[in-house]
Design a protein around this motif. Structure first.
Motif, short mmCIF file in Angstrom:
data_model
loop_
_atom_site.label_atom_id
_atom_site.label_comp_id
_atom_site.label_asym_id
_atom_site.label_seq_id
_atom_site.Cartn_x
_atom_site.Cartn_y
_atom_site.Cartn_z
N ALA A 65 -54.68 27.06 -9.63
CA ALA A 65 -54.94 25.68 -10.01
C ALA A 65 -53.95 25.16 -11.05
O ALA A 65 -54.03 24.00 -11.47
CB ALA A 65 -56.36 25.56 -10.56
N GLY A 66 -53.02 26.03 -11.45
CA GLY A 66 -52.02 25.61 -12.42
C GLY A 66 -52.55 25.48 -13.83
O GLY A 66 -51.96 24.78 -14.66
N GLU A 67 -53.65 26.13 -14.13
CA GLU A 67 -54.23 26.05 -15.47
C GLU A 67 -53.42 26.88 -16.46
O GLU A 67 -52.78 27.87 -16.09
CB GLU A 67 -55.68 26.57 -15.45
N PRO A 68 -53.42 26.50 -17.73
CA PRO A 68 -52.73 27.31 -18.74
C PRO A 68 -53.43 28.66 -18.88
O PRO A 68 -54.67 28.74 -18.80
CB PRO A 68 -52.87 26.48 -20.02
N VAL A 69 -52.66 29.72 -19.05
CA VAL A 69 -53.24 31.06 -19.12
C VAL A 69 -52.76 31.77 -20.37
O VAL A 69 -51.73 31.44 -20.95
CB VAL A 69 -52.88 31.89 -17.87
N GLY A 70 -53.53 32.79 -20.76
CA GLY A 70 -53.21 33.55 -21.96
C GLY A 70 -52.19 34.64 -21.70
O GLY A 70 -51.81 34.91 -20.55
N PRO A 71 -51.75 35.32 -22.76
CA PRO A 71 -50.68 36.33 -22.63
C PRO A 71 -51.10 37.58 -21.86
O PRO A 71 -50.24 38.32 -21.38
CB PRO A 71 -50.35 36.67 -24.08
N ARG A 113 -60.60 38.94 -24.29
CA ARG A 113 -61.08 38.12 -23.17
C ARG A 113 -60.46 36.73 -23.24
O ARG A 113 -60.06 36.16 -22.22
CB ARG A 113 -62.61 38.05 -23.21
N ALA A 114 -60.35 36.17 -24.45
CA ALA A 114 -59.76 34.84 -24.60
C ALA A 114 -58.28 34.85 -24.20
O ALA A 114 -57.75 33.83 -23.75
CB ALA A 114 -59.90 34.37 -26.05
N ALA A 115 -57.62 36.00 -24.36
CA ALA A 115 -56.22 36.12 -23.96
C ALA A 115 -56.06 36.35 -22.47
O ALA A 115 -54.93 36.41 -21.97
CB ALA A 115 -55.56 37.27 -24.72
N GLY A 116 -57.20 36.46 -21.75
CA GLY A 116 -57.15 36.57 -20.30
C GLY A 116 -57.35 37.96 -19.75
O GLY A 116 -57.34 38.15 -18.53
N ALA A 117 -57.52 38.97 -20.61
CA ALA A 117 -57.67 40.34 -20.14
C ALA A 117 -58.97 40.51 -19.36
O ALA A 117 -59.97 39.83 -19.62
CB ALA A 117 -57.64 41.31 -21.31
N VAL A 118 -58.95 41.44 -18.42
CA VAL A 118 -60.12 41.72 -17.56
C VAL A 118 -60.72 43.05 -17.97
O VAL A 118 -60.08 44.10 -17.87
CB VAL A 118 -59.70 41.77 -16.07
#
Length: 460
Positions: A65-71, A113-118
Motif C-alpha cells: 500500500a506504499g505506507e511508511p515502514v520502520g527500520p 514492534r513499533a519498528a516493524g519487527a515480527v
C-alpha cells in the motif's frame, strides 16, 4: 534465497522494503529453521507461529500500500522469556509463572514492534535470569550449537543460540553480571550491554537500579547497531533515561585510537584455552593502526560493589516469593544480610571506581579484555567451580570478568574473537567510556570485519 535464515537483519529489511522477498517468505524460512534445529538445542521455548504469520502478512500489505515502514519492517525477532509480551506466555524461567500471560509489553518489546519487527516467540533463560547457564525447571537446558554437550551461557542463552543457528536474525537480551555478553561469547554472536539509561527499564520497585540493562543481540555488529537504534531512547518513566538520540559513528576504522588491552583485568584466573584466543586480539588492533598498550586497570571495589548491590536487588525483587530455585534463593539470602553500612561502603567503592576509570579513559579510548574467564563448560555442570586448578567460592565467581565491568556504568560489547582447539567459541569484550556506545560499536565493527570469526556457523 534458500539461505534466508542466515541473511542479516539489515539485508532482510532491505529485501522486504524493496519487495524482492516478502515478509511471509522471510518468516517461513525462519519457522522452517526453528522446526529443523530447535528440538536439538531448545532455544525458543514459546513459539507463536500463527500470530507471527498474521504480522508478516500485515507487513507485506503495508509495503504493497506504499505506507511508511520502520527500520525493522517484517524482520523476525525473538524476546527473552524475562520480558513481558502482551498475549504471549512469559514464564521468567520459573514454575511459579509457567502459565503467566502478561497483558502489556515491556518497553523493549513495544519499541521493536513499533519498528516493524515480527515476534516469533520467547527464548530460554534461567529462573529470573539468575546465573550464566541457561537451564530451568520449566523448559530444561539450552544446548550450545557448537558442541551440544556444552552450556550456551546465560542468562540470554536461548537468544544467543537462536541467533547462532539462524532461527532469528535479532533477539533482545538483558545483562546484570554478563547475562548478555557471556552467551554471546559462548555462541559466536554479538551482544551489546549499553550504557545504563540508553534502553530504559521502567520499574515500580527499583527505578534507580543501574546494574541491570536490556540490549540488542545479533550475528553482526551492523545488525546490533540497527536494532539498538530502534530500542534506544528516552522514557520519562525511567529516572536516569538518556535524552540524547543514539546515532552510530561513521565506519572510519580504529587507526590512531588508544586501545588498552588487559588479559585478566588485574589478576583474574583465565582458562588457558580462553587466554590463547583472546591474546590474538591486540595484534588485530595493531594491524588496524590502533595504539595498543597492555594494562592492569585498578578495578578494586568492583567485587564488593557488585555483590552488595546485586544482593540488595534480589531481596527487593524476589524476597517475597516462595519456592525459588537454589541460585535465586541464595541471592535472596545474601540480600537479607545486607546492612546500611554495607550499602554505604558499596556506594563509596563504586564512586571511587567510577572516578578512577574516568581518569583511565582520559588516556585510552577503549578497554579490551576477555568476556568470560572460561570457554563453554559441560552442560551438566551447575556452574564453573574452578579455573586453572583454582577453586571458586560460589557460583558467581567465574563471571567476574563480566560483572566487574557491569559496575563501571560503561557500554561493553561482546564480539567473536576465535575458537579453541576443540572448536568452542570465545569472545572479546570491548569496553568504552560511559555514554560512548557508538564508539564501542564502531570499534567492534572494525574488529569483526578484520577477523571474520562471526561467519563460522555451528555444525548442525
Amino acid at each position: 534465497m534458500s539461505e534466508l535464515h542466515y541473511l542479516t537483519a539489515t539485508e532482510l529489511a532491505d529485501l522486504i522494503k524493496t519487495r524482492q522477498v516478502s515478509a511471509v517468505e522471510v518468516l517461513q524460512a525462519h519457522l522452517d529453521r526453528i522446526e529443523q534445529v530447535n528440538p536439538t538445542v531448545n532455544a525458543i521455548v514459546t513459539l507463536v507461529a500463527e500470530r507471527a504469520l498474521e504480522a508478516a502478512k500485515a507487513a507485506d500489505a503495508a509495503i504493497g500500500a506504499g505506507e511508511p515502514v520502520g527500520p525493522l519492517h517484517g524482520v523476525p525477532v525473538a524476546h527473552k522469556d524475562l520480558v513481558d509480551t502482551a498475549g504471549i506466555r512469559t514464564t521468567y524461567g520459573s514454575p511459579m509463572f509457567a502459565d503467566n500471560v502478561p497483558d502489556q509489553d515491556d518497553v523493549i518489546v513495544g519499541r521493536l514492534r513499533a519498528a516493524g519487527a515480527v515476534t516469533v516467540g520467547k527464548t530460554n533463560t534461567p529462573e529470573f535470569g539468575t546465573g550464566s547457564h541457561t537451564v530451568n525447571e520449566v523448559f530444561g537446558a539450552t544446548r550450545n550449537p557448537y558442541d551440544l554437550s556444552k552450556s550456551a551461557g546465560g542468562s540470554s542463552g536461548g537468544a544467543a543460540v537462536a541467533l547462532a543457528t539462524g532461527m532469528v536474525p535479532l533477539a533482545d537480551g538483558s545483562d546484570m553480571g554478563g547475562s548478555l555478553r557471556n552467551p554471546a561469547s559462548f555462541c559466536n554472536v554479538v551482544g551489546l550491554r549499553p550504557t545504563p539509561g540508553r534502553v530504559p527499564n521502567p520499574s515500580d520497585t527499583a527505578a534507580w537500579y543501574t546494574l541491570g540493562v536490556s540490549g540488542p543481540m545479533a550475528r553482526t555488529v551492523e545488525d546490533v547497531t540497527l536494532m539498538f537504534g530502534a530500542i534506544a531512547g528516552f522514557d520519562r518513566r525511567s529516572p536516569y533515561s538518556i535524552k540524547e538520540v543514539f546515532a552510530p559513528e561513521p565506519e572510519q576504522g580504529v587507526a590512531g585510537l588508544r586501545v588498552a588491552w588487559s588479559p585478566d583485568l588485574g589478576g583474574l584466573p583465565v582458562d588457558s584455552r580462553t587466554a590463547a584466543v583472546t591474546a590474538t586480539a591486540p595484534g588485530v588492533f595493531e594491524r588496524l593502526g590502533a595504539h595498543v598498550e597492555e594494562v592492569q586497570p585498578d578495578l578494586s571495589g568492583a567485587e564488593d560493589a557488585f555483590r552488595t548491590y546485586r544482593a540488595w536487588y534480589y531481596l527487593l525483587a524476589h524476597g517475597n516469593k516462595s519456592g525459588l530455585g537454589p541460585n535465586t534463593a541464595w541471592n535472596v539470602e545474601q540480600g537479607r544480610q545486607v546492612t546500611g553500612v554495607d550499602l554505604a561502603r558499596a556506594e563509596v567503592a563504586r564512586s571511587g571506581l567510577y572516578q578512577r576509570m574516568a581518569a583511565f579513559f582520559d588516556t585510552y579510548d577503549v578497554l579490551i579484555a576477555p568476556v568470560s574467564q572460561v570457554p563453554p563448560f559441560p552442560i551438566e555442570y551447575p556452574h564453573v567451580s574452578e579455573i586453572n586448578g583454582q577453586k571458586l567460592p560460589d557460583y558467581l565467581s567465574w563471571m567476574r570478568s563480566a560483572y566487574w565491568i557491569s559496575v563501571l556504568h560503561s557500554p561493553a560489547a561482546s564480539v567473536p574473537a576465535g575458537f579453541t582447539e576443540d572448536g568452542l567459541p570465545v569472545g572479546v569484550q570491548i569496553v568504552g567510556r560511559p555514554f560512548e556506545d557508538a564508539r564501542v560499536l564502531r570499534v567492534a565493527r572494525a574488529f569483526e570485519q578484520a577477523t571474520q570469526v562471526g561467519l563460522r556457523r555451528p555444525p548442525l
